[in-house]
Design a protein around this motif. Structure first.
Motif, mmCIF file in Angstrom:
data_model
loop_
_atom_site.group_PDB
_atom_site.id
_atom_site.type_symbol
_atom_site.label_atom_id
_atom_site.label_comp_id
_atom_site.label_asym_id
_atom_site.label_seq_id
_atom_site.Cartn_x
_atom_site.Cartn_y
_atom_site.Cartn_z
ATOM 1 N N VAL A 191 0.844 -1.191 0.000
ATOM 2 C CA VAL A 191 0.000 0.000 0.000
ATOM 3 C C VAL A 191 0.884 1.247 0.000
ATOM 4 C CG1 VAL A 191 -1.805 1.271 1.210
ATOM 5 C CG2 VAL A 191 -1.770 -1.228 1.306
ATOM 6 N N ASP A 192 0.672 2.123 -0.986
ATOM 7 C CA ASP A 192 1.344 3.420 -1.055
ATOM 8 C C ASP A 192 0.287 4.508 -0.974
ATOM 9 O OD1 ASP A 192 4.416 3.016 -2.057
ATOM 10 O OD2 ASP A 192 3.112 1.425 -2.840
ATOM 11 N N ALA B 76 0.939 6.823 9.473
ATOM 12 C CA ALA B 76 -0.429 6.505 9.054
ATOM 13 C C ALA B 76 -1.318 6.305 10.279
ATOM 14 C CB ALA B 76 -0.453 5.254 8.193
ATOM 15 N N THR B 77 -2.514 6.856 10.212
ATOM 16 C CA THR B 77 -3.512 6.628 11.250
ATOM 17 C C THR B 77 -4.441 5.526 10.767
ATOM 18 O OG1 THR B 77 -3.430 8.928 11.979
ATOM 19 C CG2 THR B 77 -5.372 7.648 12.612
ATOM 20 N N VAL B 78 -4.548 4.450 11.530
ATOM 21 C CA VAL B 78 -5.392 3.315 11.153
ATOM 22 C C VAL B 78 -6.417 3.086 12.249
ATOM 23 C CG1 VAL B 78 -3.489 2.279 9.891
ATOM 24 C CG2 VAL B 78 -3.945 1.538 12.225
ATOM 25 N N GLY B 79 -7.507 2.433 11.890
ATOM 26 C CA GLY B 79 -8.504 2.143 12.910
ATOM 27 C C GLY B 79 -9.614 1.278 12.379
ATOM 28 N N PHE B 80 -10.364 0.669 13.299
ATOM 29 C CA PHE B 80 -11.554 -0.090 12.922
ATOM 30 C C PHE B 80 -12.682 0.236 13.883
ATOM 31 C CE2 PHE B 80 -9.111 -3.047 15.608
ATOM 32 C CZ PHE B 80 -10.070 -3.500 16.513
ATOM 33 N N ALA C 61 3.357 7.677 2.634
ATOM 34 C CA ALA C 61 3.336 6.578 3.596
ATOM 35 C C ALA C 61 3.294 5.266 2.810
ATOM 36 C CB ALA C 61 2.135 6.678 4.517
ATOM 37 N N MET C 62 4.014 4.276 3.290
ATOM 38 C CA MET C 62 4.048 2.992 2.598
ATOM 39 C C MET C 62 4.084 1.863 3.620
ATOM 40 S SD MET C 62 5.901 0.164 1.471
ATOM 41 C CE MET C 62 7.676 0.471 1.435
ATOM 42 N N GLY C 63 3.397 0.782 3.286
ATOM 43 C CA GLY C 63 3.407 -0.375 4.168
ATOM 44 C C GLY C 63 2.894 -1.597 3.445
ATOM 45 N N TYR C 64 2.794 -2.675 4.180
ATOM 46 C CA TYR C 64 2.265 -3.926 3.650
ATOM 47 C C TYR C 64 1.124 -4.390 4.549
ATOM 48 C CZ TYR C 64 6.598 -4.023 0.959
ATOM 49 O OH TYR C 64 7.615 -3.699 0.115
ATOM 50 N N ALA C 65 0.284 -5.237 3.980
ATOM 51 C CA ALA C 65 -0.757 -5.877 4.778
ATOM 52 C C ALA C 65 -0.768 -7.358 4.439
ATOM 53 C CB ALA C 65 -2.127 -5.254 4.503
ATOM 54 N N ALA C 66 -0.847 -8.179 5.475
ATOM 55 C CA ALA C 66 -0.939 -9.626 5.295
ATOM 56 C C ALA C 66 -2.343 -10.067 5.673
ATOM 57 C CB ALA C 66 0.094 -10.329 6.178
#
Length: 209
Positions: free
Chosen positions: A91-92, A118-122, A157-162
């Motif tokens: 994810v970019d 990055a701000t993440v939430g559920f 911002a860059m990251g991965y998700a599994a």
């Protein structure tokens, strides 16, 4: 009679274990129709080391409304994942961009922050769980819950998700609400949005009506 049942059960379990150990992998035959249990296996004699390598997890285009680029490695483009219950995405997110509210009904998601902030939430019926992630941080999202990611820092911002599925499904709330052909007045009434705003969003997300 009980001894017969026990012997039968023992034989069945032994066969199941032996059968499982023989099938160490099941590289998907993408040319065959998919079934309820996934893709059928490619013949083992035609499997090579190249089947277990994926080269395409590169930066995706962020030229869209969300300033979001996503590239995926799932069973549909990495057949060796077939039956293994895992997949991943890169994810970019450009500065000011975001991944909109969405769900993965059939998979847990583990977010791994690599670059930027990055701000993440559920969201659940009883609460909101959110956190600001920086490089090296992880955040887990249980399956089926509505969640989001926002670039809350400077720069990309860059990251991965599994994922706990080799082919996770995604339902994006904006597309579900505004990428359809429901009459705009019905969408406005059921969302409490102004009719003009609904029409604007339908135009943006390819809806009609």
């Amino acid at each position: 009679m009980k001894i017969v049942h026990i012997l039968f059960l023992f034989t069945f379990i032994s066969f199941t274990i032996c059968h499982a150990s023989v099938n160490d992998f099941c590289v998907a035959d993408l040319k065959a129709p998919i079934t309820n249990s996934g893709y059928p296996c490619k013949p083992v004699k035609s499997v090579t080391s190249d089947d277990f390598v994926f080269h395409g997890l590169v930066a995706g285009s962020t030229n869209n409304s969300f300033k979001l680029g996503v590239t995926a490695a799932s069973v549909t483009n990495f057949p060796a994942l077939n039956g293994l219950g895992v997949s991943t995405i890169r994810v970019d997110i450009e500065e000011g961009g975001f991944a909109p509210m969405h769900t993965h009904p059939d998979a847990t998601e583990l977010i791994i922050s690599i670059q930027g902030e990055a701000t993440v939430g559920f969201v659940t019926p009883t609460g909101v769980y959110t956190k600001v992630l920086k490089s090296g941080d992880l955040f887990v999202i249980p399956p089926g819950l509505l969640h989001f990611v926002v670039n809350s820092g400077k720069g990309k911002a860059m990251g991965y998700a599994a994922f706990s599925s080799e082919n996770p499904s995604t339902q994006i709330t904006d597309l579900l609400l505004f990428g359809n052909n429901l009459p705009s007045d019905l969408v406005a009434k059921t969302t409490l949005l102004d009719l003009a705003q609904v029409k604007k969003l339908k135009a943006q997300f390819g809806g009609s009506g």
